[in-house]
Design a protein around this motif. Structure first.
Motif, mmCIF file in Angstrom:
data_model
loop_
_atom_site.group_PDB
_atom_site.id
_atom_site.type_symbol
_atom_site.label_atom_id
_atom_site.label_comp_id
_atom_site.label_asym_id
_atom_site.label_seq_id
_atom_site.Cartn_x
_atom_site.Cartn_y
_atom_site.Cartn_z
ATOM 1 N N ARG A 55 -19.662 21.958 54.155
ATOM 2 C CA ARG A 55 -19.838 21.484 52.781
ATOM 3 C C ARG A 55 -18.471 20.494 52.554
ATOM 4 N NH1 ARG A 55 -23.685 20.073 50.787
ATOM 5 N NH2 ARG A 55 -24.649 22.101 50.587
ATOM 6 N N ASP A 86 -22.389 27.531 45.817
ATOM 7 C CA ASP A 86 -22.738 26.163 46.150
ATOM 8 C C ASP A 86 -24.132 25.800 45.830
ATOM 9 O OD1 ASP A 86 -24.184 24.474 48.616
ATOM 10 O OD2 ASP A 86 -22.192 24.182 48.922
ATOM 11 N N GLU A 141 -21.784 16.770 48.895
ATOM 12 C CA GLU A 141 -22.332 17.539 47.710
ATOM 13 C C GLU A 141 -23.888 17.564 48.116
ATOM 14 O OE1 GLU A 141 -20.408 20.140 46.476
ATOM 15 O OE2 GLU A 141 -18.865 19.411 47.397
ATOM 16 N N ALA A 191 -21.378 30.900 50.454
ATOM 17 C CA ALA A 191 -22.079 29.932 49.767
ATOM 18 C C ALA A 191 -22.733 30.240 48.429
ATOM 19 C CB ALA A 191 -23.625 29.226 50.606
#
Length: 347
Positions: free
Chosen positions: A272, A313, A277, A310
């Motif tokens: 990432r 995320d 993004e 994640a």
């Protein structure tokens, strides 16, 4: 309506969903062994093919199969269009031998191939047409067109060594060849999409891109790579490359694909950081070391760890860091399903 697929489309576009998805790339290196059948029967018997792919939905209800209902012959389809020598087997997908490893031969003879007439392509297009009608009463369809990528396809008809050496030593000769391959890939993907009742996107698979330097990628590959993605702007664009190639992730962020299936050897957080993004990540449990050789408990824990990494995320689709490897036990996929089900229940 296929609710699984509708949810996948939202997740692949980076839209907020109320649950994390499990997406698995499944194809003929794994499916015939899982089903206990001859690989050739899987290719030749469309009723068997249909029943097995339908059965995957029932056997692994928490998983979305990507691309799902995939007519493919290992690496053979695109290579066959350029004259690659195919060797068929009963227990694995076809292997491919280069037609010629002479770069000058290809400089003279290369041409864009027509997917309506070249190699195995027209057979696959017809299979897509026939199965599209078969799926319609179930509210299902084929949604993602697939192709091997520029370097992978070229390597199969001219040889990996010839290709890799020419990228460095003879860029003027290899560039027109890569252009013709790119043209063919775009036409091949377009031809598949035209056969689908409800086309949503494309998937390109090219591990060899990860084996070149950043400089060579940007100079020799990126213009062709971007041309493919730009052609399908507005569609979901999935890129599979599970070669460890962190040096390319920063330049991948502007390539034009939406979903990235990447190597399990790079942590989700690091991927990432490097790739930015906007791209949705598809991974990242080790497909061989854990998927094939691990225990269900180990796979479950690895999946859970990926979800924890994640959780803030919002752009992860849980998967293996690559396709489902040959000989992956069904029980290890069950463990992935269990992890995603329990995670979604708790969160």
């Amino acid at each position: 309506m296929d609710k699984h697929w509708e949810l996948f489309k939202k997740a692949a576009r980076g839209e907020k969903t109320d649950q994390v998805l499990l997406g698995l790339i499944v194809d003929s290196p794994w499916i015939p062994g899982y089903a206990g059948i001859d690989t050739l029967d899987y290719y030749l018997d469309e009723n068997l093919w249909f029943d097995i792919n339908m059965g995957l939905r029932d056997r692994f209800p928490e998983a979305v199969m990507i691309p799902g209902f995939w007519w493919e012959y290992g690496m053979a389809i695109e290579a066959s269009a350029f004259g690659g020598h195919l060797l068929f087997h009963h227990d694995q997908p076809p292997s491919v031998e280069p037609f010629s490893t002479d770069l000058q031969f290809w400089a003279t003879h290369i041409k864009k191939q027509n997917p309506e007439t070249s190699g195995l392509m027209p057979l696959v297009l017809r299979q897509i047409e026939r199965m599209d009608h078969r799926m319609e009463p179930y509210g299902l369809g084929q949604h993602i067109a697939c192709s091997r990528g520029i370097l992978t396809v070229t390597s199969w008809f001219m040889g990996v060594t010839t290709l890799m050496e020419s990228l460095i030593s003879d860029p003027d000769t290899i560039t027109p060849i890569l252009e013709k391959v790119t043209d063919t890939i775009i036409d091949w993907l377009d031809a598949q999409l035209k056969r689908m009742r409800d086309p949503d996107g494309v998937m390109v698979l090219d591990d060899l891109v990860g084996m070149i330097s950043k400089r060579q990628y940007q100079k020799m590959v990126e213009p062709h790579f971007k041309r493919i993605w730009n052609h399908f702007e507005g569609k979901i664009r999935i890129y599979h490359n599970d070669t460890p190639c962190e040096h390319l992730y920063p330049v991948f962020k502007n390539a034009g694909f939406d979903v990235f299936n990447f190597s399990h050897k790079t942590e989700i957080s690091e991927t990432r950081r490097l790739i930015g993004e906007n791209i949705v990540l598809l991974g990242n449990v080790a497909p061989r070391d854990l998927g094939v050789f691990g225990t269900p408990d180990q796979v479950y824990q690895a999946a859970w760890n990926c979800l924890k990494q994640a959780q803030d995320d919002g752009k992860l689709i849980l998967s293996f860091g690559g396709g489902v490897s040959p000989a992956t036990p069904a029980e290890n996929i069950d463990a992935m399903c269990k992890a995603i089900k329990e995670w979604n229940f708790q969160h």
